[in-house]
Design an enzyme around this catalytic site. Structure first.
Site, PDB file in Angstrom:
ATOM      1  CB  VAL A   1      -1.413   3.465   8.197  1.00  0.00           C
ATOM      2  CG1 VAL A   1      -0.403   3.933   9.217  1.00  0.00           C
ATOM      3  CG2 VAL A   1      -1.058   2.101   7.624  1.00  0.00           C
TER       4      VAL A   1
ATOM      5  CE1 TYR B   1       6.374  -6.066   1.328  1.00  0.00           C
ATOM      6  CE2 TYR B   1       8.063  -6.326  -0.354  1.00  0.00           C
ATOM      7  CZ  TYR B   1       7.693  -5.940   0.919  1.00  0.00           C
ATOM      8  OH  TYR B   1       8.624  -5.412   1.766  1.00  0.00           O
TER       9      TYR B   1
END
Lengths: 276, 269
Positions: B67, B161
């Site tokens: 992706v 994150y």
């Protein structure tokens, strides 16, 4: 048409409190369609009757379930619940809530698994003009009743070690709006209760969530007609919500499968919360 | 009313759909009647997941795609459209929980920063961009981003994150507002800590082994995501957009004290 069995409320008993509005028929219908049996509680007979209108008081299939000829109420296909009833009571008082609890005990339909509070009796007035009586009435119907019901029903749920509580709230729980101070404050109380009860009763296998709503209406005006209003044009999806837009989500939040979500408001508002 | 929870006849594309939370979502989507396009970098897990979907009686297509490469993302969407003619829902689930994600800020290299941001955030943007036109052409579509509780709260030394997952929430809101006029909705699923093979083998060993710290007293299971992702991919969620669906054991609702309890106190006179 495959539907996950996780959404089933078969064999579950739900208490639906409605403080008014025209959502309750479809809320009752969704819960019944998923297989729950309902007790509807409201302060006036018309509110109870309206909620039960969509489900009747007894499923035509009920005798088959009772004789064990059908394994459990179906997840879809009209009225699925076995037994639905209503009670008129003033839920803003301990005596009124005690009456509801006595009704629950008297009809021998088993323990209470689900409590749905639709406590959104609407009221709007310039803040300076709100009387103390009006303020107290709004808080009583929308917040105090939820406090009393959660305490009474939640106590049972703690004892039995299982429960699902869903509080319907307005998005005004988290936003300010002119003329809506009293109503908004009552919704914020319920949202805050949702969070604290989720934390306090999580260890007892009770999940407490809120289903948050934007601008809704039970009338079925086509979007083009609705869009003549500036308010509707402001909603990203450019239509008002309809109670049927929340039925399936309500069912999920009431289900045993809704196990890891607790203390959360889930908003269905056509995108209002997301827009600038 | 509940028949709107069925995905009969729907085509759902899920990235990272062969392992962990993605695999659990793939299974639920198939059980709800969807045809599923499963994408990931490695062929093995998605081929196995596709076979599971077929065994459940639904159609499946496994497409290898990274992706972080927009050309591969565009190809993935083209392949899905060639096979099924439409994409009803996209689930941006591919995410990076690889090593080196937990680091003091002064030890993070440019490359490490970009790597996680590329997978978690840029990848989701590429996928949303690739499906937006076809969905607008259909006049309907659902984009579902899978973020994390760390997208709403800070984690110690968890820069990329937290920032990438927080970015996903804003991507969702902007997609929802911008694409509403085309009949496309966008929502975020926020899983709290749900152990999977990916997290167990990762260096995130500071994460708790039991759910005792949560109000629910137990950790989530990947299967918990099933009914939520099916709801968000279905017609039953048509009026829900730009929102965040949190499954976290009650962690975000509380969290001000490790016990969750306030010390008892009497009312003052």
């Amino acid at each position: 048409m495959p539907i996950l069995p996780e959404y089933s409320l078969a064999g579950r008993r739900a208490l639906l409190y409605t403080a008014g509005g025209d959502y309750s028929p479809l809320l009752a219908q969704a819960l019944a369609e998923a297989g729950a049996s309902l007790l509807v509680a409201a302060r006036r007979q018309e509110l109870v009757d309206a909620a039960l209108a969509g489900v009747g008081t007894k499923s035509p299939l009920a005798p088959l379930y009772e004789r064990g000829e059908l394994p459990s109420p179906p997840l879809q296909g009209g009225v699925g619940g076995i037994f639905h009833s209503g009670v008129v009571s003033d839920l803003t008082t301990p005596a009124g809530v005690a009456q509801v609890m006595a009704t629950l005990d008297s009809d021998d339909a088993g323990p209470i698994d689900i409590l749905v509070n639709d406590a959104r009796s609407f009221f709007a007035k310039p803040f300076a003009e709100i009387s103390l009586q009006e303020w107290e009435t709004v808080q009583a119907r929308n917040a105090r009743a939820v406090f009393l019901l959660c305490q009474a029903v939640g106590g049972r749920m703690v004892q039995q070690g299982y429960g699902r509580i869903v509080n319907l709230i307005s998005g005004l729980a988290e936003r300010g709006m002119a003329n809506a101070a009293a109503f908004s404050a009552s919704q914020a109380v319920v949202l805050s209760l949702t969070r604290s009860l989720a934390v306090e009763w999580g260890p007892h296998n009770i999940r407490v969530n809120a289903l948050g709503l934007g601008w809704f209406s039970a009338d079925d005006a086509p979007p083009e007609v609705q869009q003549q209003e500036q308010l509707v044009r402001y909603i990203p999806l450019r239509r008002r919500g309809h109670p049927r837009d929340i039925g399936p989500l309500l069912v999920y939040l009431c289900s045993e499968a809704c196990d890891y979500t607790t203390g959360q408001p889930v908003y269905v508002d056509g995108g209002l919360n997301a827009r600038a | 009313m509940l028949d709107r929870l069925s995905l009969d006849g729907k085509v759902v594309l899920i990235t990272g759909g062969g392992t962990g939370l993605g695999l659990a979502m793939t299974r639920a989507l198939a059980r709800a009647g969807a045809s599923v396009v499963i994408a990931a970098r490695r062929a093995g897990p998605i081929e196995e997941a596709a076979q599971e979907v077929r065994d459940l009686g639904q159609q499946a297509l496994a497409v290898t795609a990274d992706v972080t490469d927009s050309a591969q993302v565009n190809r993935m969407v083209s392949v899905a459209l060639e096979r099924f003619g439409r994409i009803d829902a996209l689930i941006n689930n591919a995410g990076a929980v690889q090593e080196n994600v937990v680091k003091p800020i002064w030890e993070i290299s440019d490359q490490q920063w970009h790597q996680v941001m590329n997978v978690n955030l840029t990848g989701a943007f590429y996928c949303a961009r690739a499906v937006a036109k076809p969905m607008a052409g259909q006049g309907t579509g659902k984009i579902i981003n899978v973020a994390s509780g760390f997208g709403l709260r800070g984690g110690r030394d968890l820069y990329m994150y937290c920032v990438s997952k927080g970015g996903l929430l804003q991507l969702t809101r902007t997609l929802s507002f911008s694409l509403a006029r085309h009949g496309i909705t966008a929502n975020t699923i926020v899983p709290g800590y749900i152990p999977t093979e990916a997290t167990q083998s990762d260096i995130l060993e500071s994460l708790p082994k039991s759910g005792a710290f949560l109000p629910t007293g137990k950790l989530g299971r990947p299967e918990d995501l099933g009914p939520v992702v099916v709801f968000l991919a279905s017609d039953a969620s048509d009026y829900m957009t730009g929102e965040t669906f949190i499954l976290d054991g009650g962690g975000l609702a509380g969290g001000l004290a490790p016990t969750g309890y306030a010390p008892l106190a009497e009312l003052e006179p």
